[in-house]
Design a protein around this motif. Structure first.
Motif, mmCIF file in Angstrom:
data_model
loop_
_atom_site.group_PDB
_atom_site.id
_atom_site.type_symbol
_atom_site.label_atom_id
_atom_site.label_comp_id
_atom_site.label_asym_id
_atom_site.label_seq_id
_atom_site.Cartn_x
_atom_site.Cartn_y
_atom_site.Cartn_z
ATOM 1 N N SER A 1 0.829 -1.207 0.000
ATOM 2 C CA SER A 1 0.000 0.000 0.000
ATOM 3 C C SER A 1 0.866 1.261 0.000
ATOM 4 O O SER A 1 0.523 2.259 -0.633
ATOM 5 C CB SER A 1 -0.948 -0.004 1.195
ATOM 6 O OG SER A 1 -0.223 0.129 2.393
ATOM 7 N N THR B 1 -7.777 10.884 1.565
ATOM 8 C CA THR B 1 -8.592 9.747 1.969
ATOM 9 C C THR B 1 -10.014 9.828 1.423
ATOM 10 O O THR B 1 -10.550 8.849 0.909
ATOM 11 C CB THR B 1 -8.687 9.684 3.500
ATOM 12 O OG1 THR B 1 -7.402 9.896 4.049
ATOM 13 C CG2 THR B 1 -9.207 8.346 3.950
ATOM 14 N N THR C 1 -4.332 2.172 -1.299
ATOM 15 C CA THR C 1 -3.259 3.101 -0.984
ATOM 16 C C THR C 1 -3.085 3.060 0.523
ATOM 17 O O THR C 1 -3.883 2.456 1.234
ATOM 18 C CB THR C 1 -3.588 4.536 -1.427
ATOM 19 O OG1 THR C 1 -4.759 4.959 -0.749
ATOM 20 C CG2 THR C 1 -3.786 4.622 -2.913
ATOM 21 N N TRP C 2 -2.062 3.748 1.006
ATOM 22 C CA TRP C 2 -1.720 3.629 2.415
ATOM 23 C C TRP C 2 -2.835 4.112 3.363
ATOM 24 O O TRP C 2 -3.186 3.395 4.305
ATOM 25 C CB TRP C 2 -0.397 4.351 2.658
ATOM 26 C CG TRP C 2 0.082 4.282 4.045
ATOM 27 C CD1 TRP C 2 0.552 3.173 4.688
ATOM 28 C CD2 TRP C 2 0.111 5.335 4.981
ATOM 29 N NE1 TRP C 2 0.881 3.498 5.975
ATOM 30 C CE2 TRP C 2 0.631 4.818 6.174
ATOM 31 C CE3 TRP C 2 -0.250 6.689 4.922
ATOM 32 C CZ2 TRP C 2 0.794 5.594 7.311
ATOM 33 C CZ3 TRP C 2 -0.082 7.459 6.042
ATOM 34 C CH2 TRP C 2 0.432 6.918 7.218
ATOM 35 N N SER D 1 0.804 4.151 -2.811
ATOM 36 C CA SER D 1 0.651 5.569 -2.504
ATOM 37 C C SER D 1 1.727 6.399 -3.180
ATOM 38 O O SER D 1 1.457 7.476 -3.716
ATOM 39 C CB SER D 1 0.708 5.803 -0.996
ATOM 40 O OG SER D 1 -0.558 5.626 -0.440
ATOM 41 N N THR E 1 -10.309 9.251 -2.347
ATOM 42 C CA THR E 1 -9.752 7.936 -2.667
ATOM 43 C C THR E 1 -10.719 6.808 -2.311
ATOM 44 O O THR E 1 -10.851 5.837 -3.059
ATOM 45 C CB THR E 1 -8.426 7.726 -1.916
ATOM 46 O OG1 THR E 1 -7.681 8.927 -1.966
ATOM 47 C CG2 THR E 1 -7.628 6.613 -2.524
ATOM 48 N N LEU F 1 -0.501 11.962 -0.917
ATOM 49 C CA LEU F 1 -0.058 10.879 -0.036
ATOM 50 C C LEU F 1 -1.078 10.591 1.064
ATOM 51 O O LEU F 1 -1.213 9.467 1.533
ATOM 52 C CB LEU F 1 1.270 11.305 0.598
ATOM 53 C CG LEU F 1 2.234 10.222 1.063
ATOM 54 C CD1 LEU F 1 2.584 9.328 -0.095
ATOM 55 C CD2 LEU F 1 3.484 10.859 1.639
#
Lengths: 283, 266
Positions: free
Chosen positions: B65, B206, B218-219, B69, B209, B203
């Motif tokens: 993840s 949220t 992703t992270w 990202s 996403t 990065l």
């Protein structure tokens, strides 16, 4: 000849730019708005025009109630952010001297630090055996741990304030920082008392920054769905969470789109209203 | 200074200190719990270890993840800086009225609640039968950061004198030469700042996403999923590493900005 080719060139630029934003921004927005008039049929979307979704919003009390409560929640978050953030911005701009940019940077960095983590950690700070309760207990102020911090509206408000606070401080600081010192001194020379100087000189100049920050905080608090999901418990659900659930478990995209359209409508009204008001104030 | 003013000054200083502490409390706690163990809310002070950091290499899902990202962030930077420069240059050079409308549209995804940007793209991708993947996430992030990137580059372009490009053309530079040798060195820093900022935002993005991610994660989405079962110490360790990375990026941006401001002043 040159003029024509120039005209041609800029028009190609214009066309390409508009094609880009139309495909990336406007068509998605339009398709989402049109979805709000569709209905769902099992796992399929029924692409026929109907107003059912909007009817349901106005008939079923729970949606309007949640919406009103979420607006209220966003207002509380915004006012708390202003009450806490304004003095900080004021302090930085007027008294912090050469440390002001260092402290400002310290306030900016958390803004970019993991959103999810901040919310998650707020649980262990606000919770039944969390940091706050422990500190209060150690100080002997309470005997039993307080419960009103977690899994309700309060926890959503506190968490959102912690996350969004820098958004008020930064623009307010920028506009307060622009005030030349001699303007304030001049107001004192002209016989202003400190409060009057603040009321008639400093506050009006810093106001636009405060409005920009306030709007950002309000809009973000209004549409948030992750915070209520993680710290809100059962009583702390917000409008954003209802919208999100229609795209997940409930799988009723058209209804979710209708709820979001109402959110969009209200956001646009609020943004343009403040835009209009600040322009009028400036004039 | 009057007594009252002094008093309010100290109150505000204390408030500032408290707020800095409150903003950092969640972060400090995460870092703390990546080193120490706790049971039933009590910290075991002897349990210091950096083992979670070395164990992180075996956590395939977390690492994957993280890589996802970085991929999303990198591609977002490239797309948003190119498109952002294109729009900024268009806005700066064009004299038509359409450019105001264009700016308004670019700012929409940034001003509206992220949930609206997320779900409108979700519905759009479904209608054109584009399966959700990391690339759809890239599109979402690009649209979201575009307004900031556009504004940073535009601000820089507006400080340049029009005579700069004109003299380049007068001296016989072709369009590409004028761009490469004259414009680009002048706006280089603003492109870097815009790119770093876009990367930092991407990065941690949220809300958009969550709507656009397919089977990959992703992270932040991985964290969101892990939260239901509680965080392992390896997760805390990965958080700490990412926090170091983002703080470094923000500090880098701040240094570049303050250096470039000094250069203008002298």
């Amino acid at each position: 000849m040159k003029l024509i080719s120039d005209y041609f060139r800029t028009s190609i630029w214009t066309v390409i730019s508009f094609i880009l934003v139309i495909f990336l921004i406007l068509i998605p927005l339009a398709s989402f708005l049109s979805y709000s008039f569709f209905t769902v049929d099992g796992l399929d979307i029924n692409h026929e025009f109907s107003l059912d979704n909007y009817k349901e919003f106005f008939i079923d009390e729970i949606y309007i109630n949640t919406f009103v409560r979420t607006i209220f929640l966003a207002l509380v978050v915004m006012s708390s952010c202003i009450l806490l953030g304004y003095p900080v911005a004021y302090f930085l701009a007027r008294y912090a001297g050469r440390y002001k940019y260092v402290i400002l940077l310290m306030l900016i960095i958390p803004l970019f630090m993991s959103y999810i983590i901040k919310i998650y950690m707020m649980r262990s700070i606000l919770g039944y055996s969390g940091l706050i309760n422990k500190v209060l207990k150690m100080m002997g102020l309470i005997e039993k741990p307080l419960e009103f911090f977690l899994w309700n509206q309060n926890s959503v408000i506190i968490t959102l304030v912690i996350i969004l606070l820098p958004l008020i401080i930064i623009p307010t600081f920028t506009s307060l920082d622009k005030i030349p010192k001699n303007i304030i001194e001049a107001s004192f020379d002209l016989g202003c008392k400190p409060f009057q100087a603040f009321r008639y000189v400093i506050f009006p100049i810093g106001f636009p920054g405060l409005v920009v920050g306030g709007i950002f905080v309000f809009i973000l608090a209004l549409g948030d769905f992750v915070t209520p999901q993680l710290v809100g418990g059962t009583s702390g659900f917000t409008y954003g969470k209802i919208i999100y659930s229609n795209f997940g478990m409930a799988f009723n995209w058209p209804f979710g789109a209708a709820l979001a359209s109402i959110l969009l409508f209200v956001s646009v009204i609020i943004i343009s209203l403040t835009n209009y008001l600040t322009k009028k104030l400036k004039a | 200074m009057t007594k009252l003013e002094n008093f309010t000054k100290y109150i505000m200083a204390i408030l500032t200190g408290l707020i800095v502490a409150a903003l950092y409390a969640p972060i400090v706690m995460t870092i703390f719990f990546s080193f120490y163990k706790s049971r039933k809310g009590k910290v075991n002070w002897d349990s210091f270890s950096y083992e979670p950091y070395t164990k992180l290499i075996f956590e395939k899902q977390i690492l994957e993840s993280l890589l996802n990202s970085l991929y999303v962030g990198g591609v977002t930077v490239i797309c948003s800086v190119i498109i952002g420069f294109y729009f900024a240059n268009y806005y700066h050079t064009s004299r038509g009225k359409m450019k105001e409308l264009l700016q308004f549209i670019i700012f929409l995804p940034f001003l509206l609640p992220p949930i609206i940007t997320g779900l409108s793209l979700l519905i759009f991708f479904r209608e054109i039968n584009l399966p959700r993947s990391l690339n759809t996430v890239v599109i979402g992030h690009t649209i979201f950061v575009l307004a900031i990137v556009f504004k940073i580059i535009l601000n820089k372009l507006e400080t340049l004198k029009p005579s700069l490009m004109e003299s380049a053309y007068d001296l016989g530079a072709s369009k590409i030469q004028a761009f490469w040798y004259v414009l680009l060195p002048n706006i280089k820093l603003s492109l870097i700042i815009a790119g770093l900022l876009a990367f930092t935002i991407s990065l941690d993005e949220t809300l958009i996403t969550l709507f656009l991610i397919g089977n990959d994660t992703t992270w932040p989405i991985k964290l969101w999923a892990k939260m239901r079962v509680g965080f392992s110490k390896q997760v805390n360790a990965s958080v700490t590493l990412i926090l170091i990375l983002t703080s470094f990026l923000v500090l880098l941006i701040a240094t570049i900005i303050s250096r470039s401001e000094k250069r203008i002043m002298y």
